[in-house]
Write a protein that holds these residues in place. Structure first.
Motif, PDB file in Angstrom:
ATOM      1  N   LYS A 277       0.850  -1.196   0.000  1.00 18.96           N
ATOM      2  CA  LYS A 277       0.000   0.000   0.000  1.00 18.96           C
ATOM      3  C   LYS A 277       0.890   1.253   0.000  1.00 18.96           C
ATOM      4  O   LYS A 277       0.953   2.007   0.965  1.00 18.96           O
ATOM      5  CB  LYS A 277      -0.915  -0.010   1.220  1.00 18.96           C
ATOM      6  CG  LYS A 277      -1.817  -1.238   1.279  1.00 18.96           C
ATOM      7  CD  LYS A 277      -2.630  -1.278   2.572  1.00 18.96           C
ATOM      8  CE  LYS A 277      -3.510  -2.528   2.648  1.00 18.96           C
ATOM      9  NZ  LYS A 277      -4.266  -2.603   3.926  1.00 18.96           N
ATOM     10  N   ARG A 278       1.593   1.452  -1.105  1.00 19.19           N
ATOM     11  CA  ARG A 278       2.583   2.531  -1.166  1.00 19.19           C
ATOM     12  C   ARG A 278       1.939   3.913  -1.079  1.00 19.19           C
ATOM     13  O   ARG A 278       2.477   4.802  -0.426  1.00 19.19           O
ATOM     14  CB  ARG A 278       3.410   2.407  -2.440  1.00 19.19           C
ATOM     15  CG  ARG A 278       4.221   1.125  -2.495  1.00 19.19           C
ATOM     16  CD  ARG A 278       5.277   1.162  -3.565  1.00 19.19           C
ATOM     17  NE  ARG A 278       6.099  -0.041  -3.540  1.00 19.19           N
ATOM     18  CZ  ARG A 278       7.233  -0.187  -4.201  1.00 19.19           C
ATOM     19  NH1 ARG A 278       7.683   0.801  -4.953  1.00 19.19           N
ATOM     20  NH2 ARG A 278       7.924  -1.313  -4.140  1.00 19.19           N
ATOM     21  N   ASP A 279       0.818   4.099  -1.752  1.00 15.60           N
ATOM     22  CA  ASP A 279       0.155   5.409  -1.700  1.00 15.60           C
ATOM     23  C   ASP A 279      -0.280   5.744  -0.269  1.00 15.60           C
ATOM     24  O   ASP A 279      -0.158   6.893   0.176  1.00 15.60           O
ATOM     25  CB  ASP A 279      -1.050   5.437  -2.634  1.00 15.60           C
ATOM     26  CG  ASP A 279      -0.645   5.413  -4.105  1.00 15.60           C
ATOM     27  OD1 ASP A 279       0.534   5.730  -4.394  1.00 15.60           O
ATOM     28  OD2 ASP A 279      -1.489   5.070  -4.949  1.00 15.60           O
ATOM     29  N   GLU A 280      -0.778   4.737   0.434  1.00 17.77           N
ATOM     30  CA  GLU A 280      -1.192   4.967   1.818  1.00 17.77           C
ATOM     31  C   GLU A 280       0.027   5.229   2.707  1.00 17.77           C
ATOM     32  O   GLU A 280      -0.035   6.046   3.638  1.00 17.77           O
ATOM     33  CB  GLU A 280      -1.964   3.765   2.348  1.00 17.77           C
ATOM     34  CG  GLU A 280      -3.323   3.565   1.694  1.00 17.77           C
ATOM     35  CD  GLU A 280      -4.072   2.378   2.262  1.00 17.77           C
ATOM     36  OE1 GLU A 280      -4.011   2.175   3.490  1.00 17.77           O
ATOM     37  OE2 GLU A 280      -4.706   1.643   1.478  1.00 17.77           O
ATOM     38  N   ALA A 281       1.142   4.548   2.416  1.00 15.32           N
ATOM     39  CA  ALA A 281       2.364   4.779   3.194  1.00 15.32           C
ATOM     40  C   ALA A 281       2.836   6.215   3.025  1.00 15.32           C
ATOM     41  O   ALA A 281       3.205   6.882   4.010  1.00 15.32           O
ATOM     42  CB  ALA A 281       3.449   3.800   2.748  1.00 15.32           C
ATOM     43  N   ILE A 282       2.805   6.710   1.798  1.00 12.07           N
ATOM     44  CA  ILE A 282       3.224   8.090   1.530  1.00 12.07           C
ATOM     45  C   ILE A 282       2.292   9.068   2.242  1.00 12.07           C
ATOM     46  O   ILE A 282       2.740  10.052   2.846  1.00 12.07           O
ATOM     47  CB  ILE A 282       3.246   8.347   0.014  1.00 12.07           C
ATOM     48  CG1 ILE A 282       4.367   7.533  -0.640  1.00 12.07           C
ATOM     49  CG2 ILE A 282       3.402   9.836  -0.289  1.00 12.07           C
ATOM     50  CD1 ILE A 282       4.309   7.507  -2.153  1.00 12.07           C
ATOM     51  N   ALA A 283       0.995   8.786   2.206  1.00 14.10           N
ATOM     52  CA  ALA A 283       0.024   9.675   2.850  1.00 14.10           C
ATOM     53  C   ALA A 283       0.240   9.747   4.351  1.00 14.10           C
ATOM     54  O   ALA A 283      -0.100  10.763   4.989  1.00 14.10           O
ATOM     55  CB  ALA A 283      -1.398   9.216   2.537  1.00 14.10           C
ATOM     56  N   CYS A 284       0.814   8.692   4.943  1.00 12.99           N
ATOM     57  CA  CYS A 284       1.027   8.655   6.393  1.00 12.99           C
ATOM     58  C   CYS A 284       2.292   9.391   6.828  1.00 12.99           C
ATOM     59  O   CYS A 284       2.526   9.542   8.027  1.00 12.99           O
ATOM     60  CB  CYS A 284       1.086   7.219   6.879  1.00 12.99           C
ATOM     61  SG  CYS A 284      -0.541   6.432   6.984  1.00 12.99           S
ATOM     62  N   VAL A 285       3.121   9.806   5.884  1.00  9.07           N
ATOM     63  CA  VAL A 285       4.298  10.601   6.252  1.00  9.07           C
ATOM     64  C   VAL A 285       3.805  11.950   6.769  1.00  9.07           C
ATOM     65  O   VAL A 285       3.104  12.677   6.048  1.00  9.07           O
ATOM     66  CB  VAL A 285       5.235  10.804   5.051  1.00  9.07           C
ATOM     67  CG1 VAL A 285       6.386  11.728   5.430  1.00  9.07           C
ATOM     68  CG2 VAL A 285       5.761   9.468   4.547  1.00  9.07           C
ATOM     69  N   PRO A 286       4.105  12.321   7.989  1.00 14.41           N
ATOM     70  CA  PRO A 286       3.591  13.588   8.531  1.00 14.41           C
ATOM     71  C   PRO A 286       4.088  14.791   7.731  1.00 14.41           C
ATOM     72  O   PRO A 286       5.283  14.888   7.412  1.00 14.41           O
ATOM     73  CB  PRO A 286       4.150  13.610   9.963  1.00 14.41           C
ATOM     74  CG  PRO A 286       4.490  12.194  10.279  1.00 14.41           C
ATOM     75  CD  PRO A 286       4.908  11.568   8.983  1.00 14.41           C
ATOM     76  N   ASP A 287       3.187  15.698   7.425  1.00 15.45           N
ATOM     77  CA  ASP A 287       3.578  16.923   6.729  1.00 15.45           C
ATOM     78  C   ASP A 287       4.641  17.677   7.522  1.00 15.45           C
ATOM     79  O   ASP A 287       5.574  18.241   6.941  1.00 15.45           O
ATOM     80  CB  ASP A 287       2.365  17.835   6.532  1.00 15.45           C
ATOM     81  CG  ASP A 287       1.425  17.321   5.450  1.00 15.45           C
ATOM     82  OD1 ASP A 287       1.741  16.275   4.827  1.00 15.45           O
ATOM     83  OD2 ASP A 287       0.377  17.964   5.217  1.00 15.45           O
ATOM     84  N   ALA A 288       4.506  17.666   8.841  1.00  9.05           N
ATOM     85  CA  ALA A 288       5.446  18.414   9.683  1.00  9.05           C
ATOM     86  C   ALA A 288       6.860  17.879   9.530  1.00  9.05           C
ATOM     87  O   ALA A 288       7.827  18.652   9.465  1.00  9.05           O
ATOM     88  CB  ALA A 288       5.004  18.339  11.140  1.00  9.05           C
TER      89      ALA A 288
END
Length: 334
Positions: A277-288
């Motif tokens: 689930k690469r797209d979900e993994a990227i989305a979970c990277v905190p913006d901060a």
């Protein structure tokens, strides 16, 4: 604050404009240009190509992998490039990781700190050229000894006299012990990612660094009025490194993210990545987190954030980008 151009390693084909970008960076006042290797191109050949077309910009490997060549072979490449470029070479070294060392080079990934120390010691002996090079080390014995040895090896000095005995050696390091050793035995440090807002993460390890020690940090830069759009490539990079650049049991990039205060998020990113689930993994990277280690957003926002980098121990920002970004960063920094 100095600027460096980070060209990285090649993809499926050589970038058609990498020399043009290096020439433009030199013309704009950039201090250095860096090339890398993974399991494709080597790092020395593109650097020599660039060196032939430039005259002042420093030429760095970021990084030359220890397992790709013996320390004496690495020293030979460095001293040759230093001569050809008129003393512009920076030798950046790194141990890489177990997947590459064991999977690509067919060598054991054992005792990386010990190997690095031995490697650097032998290179410094070659560059000083004070005596025939010898080593009693575990990994790089000179002369070679062992069951298969002919017993005819003898210590040698380089035929070619190195241009500089003090050719700078930088080390790419992430782990606390590795960074501590880097501050002790090297002239500079190449962090993969660094946060000027969390200087305490490396403060103790860098406490013993000598005067003039350089820290050249690769920083992703994306100029865009929409911050979320600008941050996405940074999050994609982090998702790949934290999720996939390492095994489930050991991932140095994931461990670094945890030390920087995002342990739970790092665990989630890796789990999602291994589930495909690469797209979900990227989305979970905190913006901060992505924002701390990069320079993203409108130009004025980046200009303000640059002051935080100026107030950190980092001495040079290594940026990767096209000709326009190279020019924009020269305007903002230089």
């Amino acid at each position: 604050m100095k600027l460096g151009l980070q060209l990285g390693y090649w993809g499926a084909q050589p970038p058609p404009d990498f020399v043009e970008r290096a020439v433009e960076a030199e013309n704009l006042g950039y201090d250095s240009v860096w090339t890398a290797e993974s399991w494709g191109n080597d790092c020395f050949t593109p650097l020599a190509w660039i060196g032939a077309r430039t005259s002042t910009i420093r030429l760095g490997t970021s990084v030359a992998q220890l397992s790709a060549r013996t320390p004496t072979a690495c020293a030979m490449a460095a001293l040759a490039l230093d001569h050809l470029s008129g003393g512009r070479m920076i030798l950046g070294l790194g141990v890489s990781g177990p997947q590459v060392v064991e999977g690509w080079y067919g060598q054991p990934y054992a005792k990386p700190l010990t190997r690095t120390r031995e490697y650097v010691d032998i290179i410094r002996q070659v560059l000083r050229r004070e005596a025939p090079v010898t080593s009693d080390g575990e990994f790089y014995p000179l002369p070679f000894r062992g069951d298969n040895a002919w017993g005819m090896g003898k210590p040698l000095k380089p035929i070619t006299h190195p241009l500089r005995a003090d050719l700078p050696i930088f080390i790419g390091a992430e782990g606390p012990k590795n960074v501590t050793q880097t501050a002790e035995i090297a002239d500079g440090w190449l962090p993969l990612y660094y946060s000027p807002y969390r200087q305490e993460v490396y403060a103790d390890q860098l406490a013993g660094a000598p005067a003039g020690f350089e820290i050249s940090s690769t920083v992703m830069v994306n100029i865009n009025d929409d911050l979320a759009t600008a941050l996405y490539p940074v999050k994609a990079m982090l998702g790949f490194y934290i999720g996939g650049m390492g095994s489930k049991q050991r991932n140095f990039h994931k461990e670094l993210m945890a030390r920087m205060g995002f342990a739970d998020e790092a665990e989630t990113i890796q789990n999602l990545f291994f589930e495909g689930k690469r797209d979900e993994a990227i989305a979970c990277v905190p913006d901060a987190f992505a924002d701390e280690i990069s320079l993203c957003g409108p130009k004025e926002r980046i200009r303000e954030k640059l002051q935080d980098w100026e107030d950190s121990p980092v001495t040079s920002l290594l940026i990767h980008g096209d000709l326009q970004l190279i020019r924009d960063m020269a305007e903002l920094v230089l």
